[in-house]
Design an enzyme around this catalytic site. Structure first.
Site, mmCIF file in Angstrom:
data_model
loop_
_atom_site.group_PDB
_atom_site.id
_atom_site.type_symbol
_atom_site.label_atom_id
_atom_site.label_comp_id
_atom_site.label_asym_id
_atom_site.label_seq_id
_atom_site.Cartn_x
_atom_site.Cartn_y
_atom_site.Cartn_z
ATOM 1 C CG HIS A 40 75.906 7.474 -32.076
ATOM 2 N ND1 HIS A 40 75.139 8.199 -32.644
ATOM 3 C CD2 HIS A 40 76.451 8.450 -30.693
ATOM 4 C CE1 HIS A 40 75.051 9.648 -32.578
ATOM 5 N NE2 HIS A 40 76.458 9.375 -31.742
ATOM 6 C CG PHE A 41 72.227 8.381 -29.535
ATOM 7 C CD1 PHE A 41 73.333 8.527 -28.236
ATOM 8 C CD2 PHE A 41 72.079 9.553 -29.973
ATOM 9 C CE1 PHE A 41 73.982 9.837 -28.132
ATOM 10 C CE2 PHE A 41 73.287 10.512 -29.807
ATOM 11 C CZ PHE A 41 73.889 11.083 -29.038
#
Length: 145
Positions: A40-41
């Site tokens: 993420h991410f």
């Protein structure tokens, strides 16, 4: 950790700065070492909003559980989250300071709180939360009446 039952990797309050009968202030240091940043991410890490809400709820849980004489025998369960707003991204290296205030006295084990998370002077997240205090007894739970 004396009040909250949460443990790593699901403990999201690093320190309690202030605790009264009606509010609590706690903080979370957002570290790149957090496991969820792997996904993420990748290449553009952002602290997930759902975990911001969980950290705010855990901060509020400290306030709620501080009202019972033996907090190690109780849990708090989310009942409702309203008016959630994410105002700004939170990145690794940030420190979020959460403040949760009771919106009214706790009645029949139900707590209603307003929470705000800030990075520096900037509000990054806010929400109204409702939780229930539940006594744990031999692997069972009993609602406070």
């Amino acid at each position: 950790m004396k009040i909250l039952p949460h443990r790593q990797p699901f403990l999201f309050v690093d320190k309690v700065l202030e605790l009264t009968k009606t509010h609590v202030v706690g903080l979370k240091n957002v570290s790149m070492n957090e496991e969820f940043f792997k996904g993420h991410f990748p290449g553009a890490p952002v602290f997930p909003g759902v975990i911001q809400i969980e950290a705010m709820a855990q901060t509020g849980g400290i306030l709620v559980l501080s009202t019972v004489p033996d907090p190690e025998n109780y849990l708090t369960y989310f009942l409702k989250i309203d008016n959630v707003r994410f105002r700004s991204q939170v990145m690794p290296g940030d420190t979020i300071v959460f403040r949760c205030d009771l919106m009214e006295p706790i009645r029949r084990g139900i707590a209603q709180m307003k929470g705000v998370g800030m990075v520096g002077e900037k509000v990054v997240v806010e929400a109204e939360m409702m939780a229930q205090i539940v006594k744990v007894k031999d692997n069972e739970t009993t609602t406070i009446k």
